[in-house]
Design a protein around this motif. Structure first.
Motif, PDB file in Angstrom:
ATOM      1  N   THR A  65       5.366   0.978  -0.773  1.00  0.00           N
ATOM      2  CA  THR A  65       5.328  -0.377  -0.228  1.00  0.00           C
ATOM      3  C   THR A  65       5.559  -0.365   1.281  1.00  0.00           C
ATOM      4  OG1 THR A  65       7.666  -0.702  -0.814  1.00  0.00           O
ATOM      5  CG2 THR A  65       6.027  -1.477  -2.378  1.00  0.00           C
ATOM      6  N   ARG A  66       6.419   0.534   1.753  1.00  0.00           N
ATOM      7  CA  ARG A  66       6.661   0.618   3.193  1.00  0.00           C
ATOM      8  C   ARG A  66       5.413   1.095   3.926  1.00  0.00           C
ATOM      9  NH1 ARG A  66       8.118   4.505   6.758  1.00  0.00           N
ATOM     10  NH2 ARG A  66       8.290   6.081   5.120  1.00  0.00           N
ATOM     11  N   ARG A  67       4.775   2.157   3.406  1.00  0.00           N
ATOM     12  CA  ARG A  67       3.613   2.735   4.075  1.00  0.00           C
ATOM     13  C   ARG A  67       2.413   1.787   4.045  1.00  0.00           C
ATOM     14  NH1 ARG A  67       3.350   8.329   3.853  1.00  0.00           N
ATOM     15  NH2 ARG A  67       1.287   8.100   4.802  1.00  0.00           N
ATOM     16  N   ILE A  68       2.169   1.200   2.894  1.00  0.00           N
ATOM     17  CA  ILE A  68       1.020   0.295   2.780  1.00  0.00           C
ATOM     18  C   ILE A  68       1.271  -0.984   3.568  1.00  0.00           C
ATOM     19  CG2 ILE A  68      -0.368  -1.067   1.182  1.00  0.00           C
ATOM     20  CD1 ILE A  68       0.213   1.165  -0.920  1.00  0.00           C
ATOM     21  N   GLY A  69       2.517  -1.462   3.552  1.00  0.00           N
ATOM     22  CA  GLY A  69       2.845  -2.674   4.292  1.00  0.00           C
ATOM     23  C   GLY A  69       2.579  -2.556   5.782  1.00  0.00           C
ATOM     24  N   ARG A  70       2.688  -1.344   6.296  1.00  0.00           N
ATOM     25  CA  ARG A  70       2.434  -1.119   7.728  1.00  0.00           C
ATOM     26  C   ARG A  70       0.959  -1.337   8.098  1.00  0.00           C
ATOM     27  NH1 ARG A  70       5.629   4.564   8.890  1.00  0.00           N
ATOM     28  NH2 ARG A  70       7.744   3.723   9.067  1.00  0.00           N
ATOM     29  N   THR A  71       0.082  -1.273   7.101  1.00  0.00           N
ATOM     30  CA  THR A  71      -1.355  -1.406   7.385  1.00  0.00           C
ATOM     31  C   THR A  71      -1.810  -2.858   7.395  1.00  0.00           C
ATOM     32  OG1 THR A  71      -2.118  -1.263   5.074  1.00  0.00           O
ATOM     33  CG2 THR A  71      -1.697   0.814   6.234  1.00  0.00           C
ATOM     34  N   LEU A  72      -0.897  -3.786   7.112  1.00  0.00           N
ATOM     35  CA  LEU A  72      -1.263  -5.208   7.103  1.00  0.00           C
ATOM     36  C   LEU A  72      -1.774  -5.625   8.476  1.00  0.00           C
ATOM     37  CD1 LEU A  72      -1.236  -7.762   5.305  1.00  0.00           C
ATOM     38  CD2 LEU A  72       1.028  -8.263   6.258  1.00  0.00           C
ATOM     39  N   ARG A  73      -2.947  -6.246   8.512  1.00  0.00           N
ATOM     40  CA  ARG A  73      -3.594  -6.586   9.772  1.00  0.00           C
ATOM     41  C   ARG A  73      -3.479  -8.078  10.065  1.00  0.00           C
ATOM     42  NH1 ARG A  73      -9.482  -4.334  10.159  1.00  0.00           N
ATOM     43  NH2 ARG A  73      -9.757  -5.418   8.185  1.00  0.00           N
ATOM     44  N   THR A  74      -3.503  -8.415  11.326  1.00  0.00           N
ATOM     45  CA  THR A  74      -3.533  -9.818  11.741  1.00  0.00           C
ATOM     46  C   THR A  74      -4.860 -10.110  12.429  1.00  0.00           C
ATOM     47  OG1 THR A  74      -2.464  -9.280  13.851  1.00  0.00           O
ATOM     48  CG2 THR A  74      -1.026  -9.916  12.047  1.00  0.00           C
ATOM     49  N   TYR A  75      -5.203 -11.354  12.470  1.00  0.00           N
ATOM     50  CA  TYR A  75      -6.451 -11.782  13.127  1.00  0.00           C
ATOM     51  C   TYR A  75      -6.109 -12.562  14.383  1.00  0.00           C
ATOM     52  CZ  TYR A  75     -10.852 -14.116  13.985  1.00  0.00           C
ATOM     53  OH  TYR A  75     -11.996 -14.585  14.575  1.00  0.00           O
TER      54      TYR A  75
END
Length: 322
Positions: free
Chosen positions: A311-321
């Motif tokens: 969850t920590r690693r994948i959460g870091r990939t969350l992108r913003t627009y």
């Protein structure tokens, strides 16, 4: 012996052309068997095994199911769900020293399903079996009638569920050449081997047992009445990584690839390793373009939410627009 029914069958078989193209197969080569969509307790492959094991427990007059696994065990969670469906009590034996500050993932669902937990300290897997047996003895001393469900639901009896799954796959894809599955406690692969033969089943070891091949061979031999040897099995052992519950980089890559090509989410311990093994098998030529292939999605999504590193690693990939 008749099984109890805990889900609706067959589960869907879905084409995966975008994933196939990404890993080097043809657009019509790859299908995903959606055993994550079983309709009990969050879904997953253990439901097929539990239909047979719960039937045996009821036949034996049991009033309590006892099983073992880690705090994020999909099997433990589904055993609790099956117990609720069958009007049985359930006790789960897990390593650990006491109640966590916050229950998440599968452990949260164990609480929803009203499972009781025996915390077994720093017990190794073999010691956990002994603690489960002790728990059964303690329950008998209190007047209960427990039934010990084996680790992962894996036994020759539980594996009947995956012999049935293999027959479903043949009905849905008669031309199937490869079925790729995570290989943990052995029962899922054994049932598939019983239905499809060892040459069509590729098991991707997840590190749950020191050497799962002899276990698979023994279960498959009991199921078929024919001598199935460990040497006849197709087992990849290159996706274990550091250890069973530790995030494996190829598994993380496979998890995100499957999600971003097909919109299907895997768990980080079992199905992501199976998908990583499929990718590696295509890369090294064990599975070739033009060979119809099925990836078994054995479920486990709640475990993703209980896996801190994933969850920590994948959460870091969350992108913003933008």
């Amino acid at each position: 012996m008749e099984k109890v029914t805990l889900s609706a069958w067959p589960t869907p078989m879905e084409a995966a052309p975008r994933l196939a193209a990404r890993i080097g197969l043809g657009p019509d080569d790859l299908w995903i068997k959606r055993d994550d969509l079983t309709g009990l307790g969050g879904g997953g492959n253990k439901v097929r095994k539990l239909e047979w094991l719960v039937a045996d427990a009821l036949r034996c007059g049991a009033d309590t199911l006892v099983t073992l696994g880690g705090p994020q065990s999909n099997h433990a969670r589904l055993t609790a769900a099956a117990a609720a469906r069958a009007d049985l009590d359930v006790v789960l034996v897990m390593p650990g020293t006491g109640h966590p500050d916050r229950a998440d993932g599968n452990l949260l669902l164990d609480a929803v399903l009203d499972a009781r937990i025996v915390w077994a300290g720093d017990a190794a897997p073999a010691e956990l079996v002994g603690r489960a047996e002790e728990t059964c003895a303690e329950l008998r001393g209190r007047g209960a009638t427990p039934y010990l469900v084996p680790f992962g639901g894996s036994s020759a009896l539980g594996a009947r569920g995956y012999r049935e799954a293999g027959e479903e796959i043949l009905a849905q894809r008669p031309d199937v050449r490869h079925v790729v599955t995570a290989l943990g406690s052995g029962g899922t692969m054994a049932g598939l081997v019983a239905a499809l033969g060892p040459e069509r089943v590729l098991g991707v070891d997840v590190g749950a047992l020191p050497d799962p091949a002899p276990v698979v061979a023994a279960f498959a031999t009991q199921l078929t009445g024919r001598n199935v040897t460990a040497g006849a099995l197709r087992c990849r052992r290159d996706q274990v990584g550091e250890a069973y519950g530790v995030l494996h980089e190829p598994a993380l890559a496979a998890l995100t690839t499957v999600a971003r090509t097909e919109g299907i989410v895997l768990d980080p311990v079992y199905t992501a390793r199976a998908a990583a093994g499929l990718t590696a098998a295509v890369r090294d030529g064990d599975i070739r373009p033009g060979e119809p292939t099925v990836l078994l999605h054995s479920g486990g999504l709640p475990g993703l939410f209980g896996h801190a590193e994933a969850t920590r690693r994948i959460g870091r990939t969350l992108r913003t627009y933008p």
